[in-house]
Design an enzyme around this catalytic site. Structure first.
Site, PDB file in Angstrom:
ATOM      1  N   ASP A   1     -42.083   3.701  19.615  1.00  0.00           N
ATOM      2  CA  ASP A   1     -40.826   3.353  20.298  1.00  0.00           C
ATOM      3  C   ASP A   1     -39.701   3.208  19.267  1.00  0.00           C
ATOM      4  O   ASP A   1     -39.182   2.122  19.071  1.00  0.00           O
ATOM      5  CB  ASP A   1     -40.994   2.061  21.129  1.00  0.00           C
ATOM      6  CG  ASP A   1     -41.457   0.869  20.299  1.00  0.00           C
ATOM      7  OD1 ASP A   1     -42.031   1.059  19.195  1.00  0.00           O
ATOM      8  OD2 ASP A   1     -41.225  -0.275  20.739  1.00  0.00           O
TER       9      ASP A   1
ATOM     10  N   HIS B   1     -44.061  -3.609   9.991  1.00  0.00           N
ATOM     11  CA  HIS B   1     -45.185  -3.701  10.933  1.00  0.00           C
ATOM     12  C   HIS B   1     -45.895  -2.357  11.147  1.00  0.00           C
ATOM     13  O   HIS B   1     -47.104  -2.229  10.947  1.00  0.00           O
ATOM     14  CB  HIS B   1     -44.684  -4.171  12.303  1.00  0.00           C
ATOM     15  CG  HIS B   1     -43.975  -5.480  12.301  1.00  0.00           C
ATOM     16  ND1 HIS B   1     -44.623  -6.677  12.148  1.00  0.00           N
ATOM     17  CD2 HIS B   1     -42.666  -5.792  12.469  1.00  0.00           C
ATOM     18  CE1 HIS B   1     -43.755  -7.672  12.216  1.00  0.00           C
ATOM     19  NE2 HIS B   1     -42.555  -7.167  12.406  1.00  0.00           N
TER      20      HIS B   1
HETATM   21  C1  BDR Z   1     -43.535  -4.643  16.752  1.00  0.00           C
HETATM   22  O1  BDR Z   1     -42.442  -4.786  17.660  1.00  0.00           O
HETATM   23  C2  BDR Z   1     -41.418  -3.880  17.346  1.00  0.00           C
HETATM   24  O2  BDR Z   1     -40.203  -4.554  17.233  1.00  0.00           O
HETATM   25  C3  BDR Z   1     -41.785  -3.211  16.050  1.00  0.00           C
HETATM   26  O3  BDR Z   1     -41.415  -1.851  16.057  1.00  0.00           O
HETATM   27  C4  BDR Z   1     -43.281  -3.385  15.954  1.00  0.00           C
HETATM   28  O4  BDR Z   1     -43.964  -2.296  16.541  1.00  0.00           O
HETATM   29  C5  BDR Z   1     -43.661  -5.896  15.920  1.00  0.00           C
HETATM   30  O5  BDR Z   1     -43.923  -6.999  16.721  1.00  0.00           O
HETATM   31 CA    CA Z   2     -42.832  -0.214  17.174  1.00  0.00          CA
END
Ligand code: BDR
Ligand code: CA
Length: 316
Positions: free
Chosen positions: A9, A241
């Site tokens: 995303d 992340h």
């Molecule tokens: C996840 O949430 C999104 O904001 C980031 O892309 C990551 O996949 C972290 O909690």
């Molecule tokens: Ca993400």
């Protein structure tokens, strides 16, 4: 070569992970599927096409879910203050990108590609798990046909980031995540236990950009607002992340893990919480019985992970 479908995303940290997948020499990125999350699916899909064009990524893009797996129960929502209004840190992105989308919806693309490459595909999902859950619902046999699934999501022994107990990707569609985590396939779960302690500083990224090509410079530009957002939690840097999940694909030895069935709380005060029952621990019969053991990451060599991301980005 690891054949990867990247379900994403984009998203700032999603963008960094995409460049890692594209440039890592042992990864064959065979598809990009999009989902709502960091922005609407229209926006995340436009962003995926934009990055595909800017970074010359050959993999096709298939558009996925715009709402949760059970929209009657809960709709999809997205915050605009984390990744910016446009999902890419408010850098200039054209409204539309003149590149074709794969004609299939993401879950169909996943099913077809897994069936065409039995035992080979690694599904890397770093957004809501909606597309994967839809693929499983439509064709449960794919669980036995993928190589494995690697997700960024959840938190086990640390707090959440959208509630005291829940992480954003799981909280955004807990029912979908529970389907994915309890299916008879092997899932490696890369959650906040390891991603929240794996940060790239603004100066480290700037140095990568200075040494790298235009792709590295674009990555640096689109990350600036996200780094500003992280001021509350990171000293002038960002949590990477989604890249952690992608690094796991090629370097699982950089992670320490436990095994056990994982469930997701669907509703109530702990909505979206992920819970693992470690193998070997005995409890009265309950919600974990008969479920497959998944791989839950509890430790990480952050420095080496960050350096692997750098090395891939610099590999123009
Ligand atoms: C996840 O949430 C999104 O904001 C980031 O892309 C990551 O996949 C972290 O909690
Ligand atoms: Ca993400």
């Amino acid at each position: 070569m690891h054949k990867v479908i990247y379900d994403t995303d984009p998203g700032v940290d999603d963008a960094m992970a995409l460049l890692f997948l594209h440039r890592h020499p042992e990864i064959d990125l065979i598809g990009i599927t999009t989902v709502f999350g960091n922005a609407s699916v229209e926006t995340t899909t436009r962003n995926a096409l934009f990055l595909k064009r800017e970074w010359n990524i050959p993999a096709p893009v298939a558009k996925g879910a715009s709402v949760t797996i059970d929209p009657e129960r809960r709709e999809g929502a997205w915050p605009t203050f984390v990744h910016g209004e446009n999902g890419l840190g408010n850098i200039k992105v054209p409204e539309t990108i003149d590149l074709p989308l794969d004609p299939r919806p993401a879950h169909r693309f996943i099913i077809d590609t897994v069936r065409a490459n039995p035992g080979e595909v690694r599904l890397v999902a770093v957004g809501r798990m909606t597309n994967l859950a839809m693929a499983l619902k439509q064709d449960p046999e794919i669980a036995g046909l993928v190589k494995d699934v690697v997700i960024m999501g959840g938190n086990f022994y640390v707090p959440g980031n959208v509630s005291p107990v829940a992480e954003a990707n799981i909280h955004g569609d807990p029912e979908a995540a529970d389907i994915v985590l309890t299916a008879p396939w092997r899932v490696a779960v890369i959650g906040l236990d390891v991603t929240a302690i794996t940060t790239m500083s603004r100066s480290y990224l700037a140095d990568v950009a200075a040494r790298g090509d235009s792709a590295a410079k674009l990555l640096n530009d689109l990350s600036q607002d996200y780094i500003d957002f992280y001021k509350h939690a990171v000293e002038d840097g960002m949590m990477v992340h989604d890249s952690c999940a992608c690094v796991y694909v090629v370097a699982p030895e950089l992670f320490s893990t436990i095994l056990g069935p994982v469930r997701v709380v669907c509703g109530g005060i702990a909505d979206g919480q992920t819970i693992v029952k470690p193998d070997g621990r005995h409890f009265p019969p309950g919600n974990w019985d008969g479920l497959p053991s998944q791989v839950v990451c509890t430790g990480i060599d952050s420095e080496r992970v960050i350096n692997l991301i750098r090395d891939a980005v610099l590999r123009a």
